[in-house]
Scaffold this motif. Structure first.
Motif, short mmCIF file in Angstrom:
data_model
loop_
_atom_site.label_atom_id
_atom_site.label_comp_id
_atom_site.label_asym_id
_atom_site.label_seq_id
_atom_site.Cartn_x
_atom_site.Cartn_y
_atom_site.Cartn_z
N VAL A 1 4.79 16.50 -7.43
CA VAL A 1 3.70 16.62 -6.46
C VAL A 1 4.23 17.16 -5.14
O VAL A 1 3.64 18.04 -4.50
CB VAL A 1 2.99 15.28 -6.25
N VAL B 1 -6.08 20.22 0.65
CA VAL B 1 -5.03 19.55 -0.13
C VAL B 1 -5.56 19.23 -1.52
O VAL B 1 -4.87 19.44 -2.54
CB VAL B 1 -4.54 18.28 0.58
N THR C 1 -2.63 10.02 -5.78
CA THR C 1 -2.74 10.76 -4.53
C THR C 1 -4.11 11.43 -4.43
O THR C 1 -4.78 11.38 -3.40
CB THR C 1 -1.63 11.83 -4.44
N SER D 1 0.84 -1.20 0.00
CA SER D 1 0.00 0.00 0.00
C SER D 1 0.87 1.25 0.00
O SER D 1 0.43 2.32 -0.41
CB SER D 1 -0.94 0.00 1.21
N VAL E 1 -3.42 16.30 7.24
CA VAL E 1 -3.60 15.54 6.00
C VAL E 1 -2.48 15.87 5.02
O VAL E 1 -1.89 14.98 4.41
CB VAL E 1 -4.97 15.84 5.37
N LEU F 1 -4.07 20.20 -5.28
CA LEU F 1 -3.73 19.23 -6.31
C LEU F 1 -4.49 19.53 -7.60
O LEU F 1 -3.94 19.40 -8.71
CB LEU F 1 -4.04 17.81 -5.82
N GLN G 1 -6.91 8.91 -3.74
CA GLN G 1 -6.90 8.44 -2.37
C GLN G 1 -7.58 9.43 -1.44
O GLN G 1 -8.44 9.08 -0.63
CB GLN G 1 -5.45 8.21 -1.95
N LEU G 2 -7.20 10.70 -1.58
CA LEU G 2 -7.78 11.72 -0.72
C LEU G 2 -9.27 11.90 -1.03
O LEU G 2 -10.09 12.10 -0.13
CB LEU G 2 -7.04 13.05 -0.89
N GLU H 1 7.53 12.34 -11.35
CA GLU H 1 6.17 12.78 -11.01
C GLU H 1 6.03 13.03 -9.51
O GLU H 1 5.35 13.97 -9.08
CB GLU H 1 5.16 11.71 -11.45
N THR I 1 -8.49 17.97 4.23
CA THR I 1 -8.45 17.17 3.00
C THR I 1 -8.91 18.00 1.81
O THR I 1 -8.30 17.96 0.73
CB THR I 1 -9.32 15.93 3.15
N SER J 1 -5.20 1.33 5.95
CA SER J 1 -4.20 2.12 5.25
C SER J 1 -4.86 3.22 4.43
O SER J 1 -4.23 4.23 4.13
CB SER J 1 -3.34 1.23 4.36
N ALA K 1 0.79 10.21 -13.00
CA ALA K 1 0.11 9.11 -12.33
C ALA K 1 0.16 9.22 -10.81
O ALA K 1 -0.77 8.82 -10.12
CB ALA K 1 0.72 7.77 -12.77
N VAL K 2 1.26 9.78 -10.32
CA VAL K 2 1.39 9.93 -8.87
C VAL K 2 0.37 10.95 -8.37
O VAL K 2 -0.31 10.74 -7.37
CB VAL K 2 2.82 10.34 -8.49
N LEU K 3 0.30 12.06 -9.07
CA LEU K 3 -0.71 13.07 -8.74
C LEU K 3 -2.09 12.44 -8.74
O LEU K 3 -2.88 12.63 -7.80
CB LEU K 3 -0.65 14.21 -9.76
N MET L 1 2.41 24.79 -1.10
CA MET L 1 1.18 25.02 -0.33
C MET L 1 1.50 25.26 1.14
O MET L 1 0.88 26.10 1.80
CB MET L 1 0.27 23.79 -0.47
#
Lengths: 228, 228
Positions: free
Chosen positions: A97, B97, B163, A69, A159, B101, B166-167, A93, B94, B69, B158-160, A104
């Motif tokens: 981020v 954030v 993330t 995870s 968060v 993003l 998930q949030l 990437e 949340t 998780s 893809a990471v952005l 921020m």
DNA sequence: CATACATAGATTGCATTCAATATTGACAGG
DNA sequence: CCTGTCAATATTGAATGCAATCTATGTATG
């Protein structure tokens, strides 16, 4: 060594503080992966790990699930687990981020930071400098983690902080491969000082800018190394 | 019902596509939590869940670990698991954030989006509008998720995207509690149209601005409802 | 009557066992 | 000689059993 685990046994201390077995396995495995003692892409059978750690398959598999995870291991049904490969694309990437999250955080941190907080960060930074010639880069690493994560934690947004830490962790392996570059090392130290200066002046915009600059340079160094 | 699980059995289709048991449990439990069929704070014993799902404790525990998780359940050693309580503070953080993003994604999306992509998003948006009087809010929900997550996915990072998703997932419960507000509902539909307009014009800065505005208004509505 | 302690029951953590699936190697057919 | 199939082995997925820990009830003591 019969087992890699070195558990803290509460003994008489505040009892009932015994951590679950899989937590220890997670910590050990995470470190081994970050330090590239387990090479990216390497597949491991549960049997091997069971012998290595001296626990049964149940907590071991729980540990693997957690690491999966976090993105450090990959699990494919019926085909076992392997150390996640390092993807240059993904590293790049992730840096992007992280840079945004640091940007921020800047104003938030400046709004809330106390003199005591600043002193704490200064200490971390100074200690990092003192490790300049350290033969063991692990302590430098820990301090760098502490510096950045403590800074973001001061934003007061839990968060944001948790998200940041998670992504930061995914970069550790790549950083580890790179941190023998002495040039980048001293450059980085200077940037940390600039960052602290903006923080002391409580200049949120400037702090954001310098954090991003630092992020960008670090990313460049890491990616150059990975490509070269 | 003897079991809540309704597994897809590959039968003859492309074989070996059988998903692990715990994945199904995760999906079911996640939905139940998001839809607040399991009230926040509620503690559940493994025995109860085992009976409910008709699986043994092993995959069930794996499922709980995964949800933990994700932040949807809390596990304390030797004290069992419970549905994570909804914290107004956390919801607020949340949203903040997520807003950042989305702002980051704006220019990236505009740089890469194709006309086909735009058409796909339009379809999602229109379908959402058509569910205006839907008695079942679940499909509206799914579409809203698809709209936002598809948009961010177009950033190409893809990471952005991961993330963000998930949030976004952690907010679903709170959204669910609120989405019976008809005023906010039509306001939201209009904002979606504005967002699409900026996207069609490939105006990255404007897209960022409108996404943040939408995020901010949604956050306000959700938080007001939670507080009142 | 309130509080502290002890014991019994319930619940979770871990180990082991059984079942299902994938991988490897050999063999037959082309 | 190469390729596809089948069986044997290895490995993972799930279920069960046992041990450790927590919780709750009742009792004794101040």
């Amino acid at each position: 060594m019969t087992t890699l685990l070195n558990r803290r046994d509460p003994g008489q201390g505040s009892a009932s503080e015994r951590s679950p077995l899989h937590d220890d396995v997670v910590d050990q495995l995470r470190q081994m992966i970050i330090r590239c003692e387990l090479v990216p892409g390497e597949r491991f059978t549960e049997q091997k790990l069971v012998e290595k750690f001296g626990v049964s398959r149940t907590p071991l598999r729980e540990a693997l699930k957690i690491l999966a995870s976090e993105g450090l291991v990959e699990m494919r049904p019926h085909r076992g687990s392997s150390v996640s490969p390092i993807s240059i694309e993904e590293i790049s990437e992730t840096f992007a981020v992280l840079g945004t999250l640091e940007e921020m955080a800047g104003p938030l941190v400046c709004d809330r930071v106390s003199n005591v907080d600043i002193a704490r960060l200064e200490r971390i930074k100074d200690e990092m400098s003192s490790k300049r010639d350290a033969t063991d880069r692990n302590s430098y690493f820990e301090l760098n983690v502490a510096f950045h994560q403590s800074m973001i934690a001061l934003s007061g947004n839990a968060v944001l902080s948790a998200t940041y830490n998670q992504l930061f962790g995914k970069l550790q392996r790549a950083r580890y491969l790179v941190n023998d570059d002495q040039n980048r090392w001293s450059e980085s130290a200077r940037e940390h000082s600039w960052i602290m200066e903006a923080l002391r002046q409580r200049d949120g915009a400037e702090l954001s800018k310098r954090l991003r600059e630092h992020n960008s340079r670090t990313a460049q160094a890491v990616l150059d190394k990975l490509r070269g």
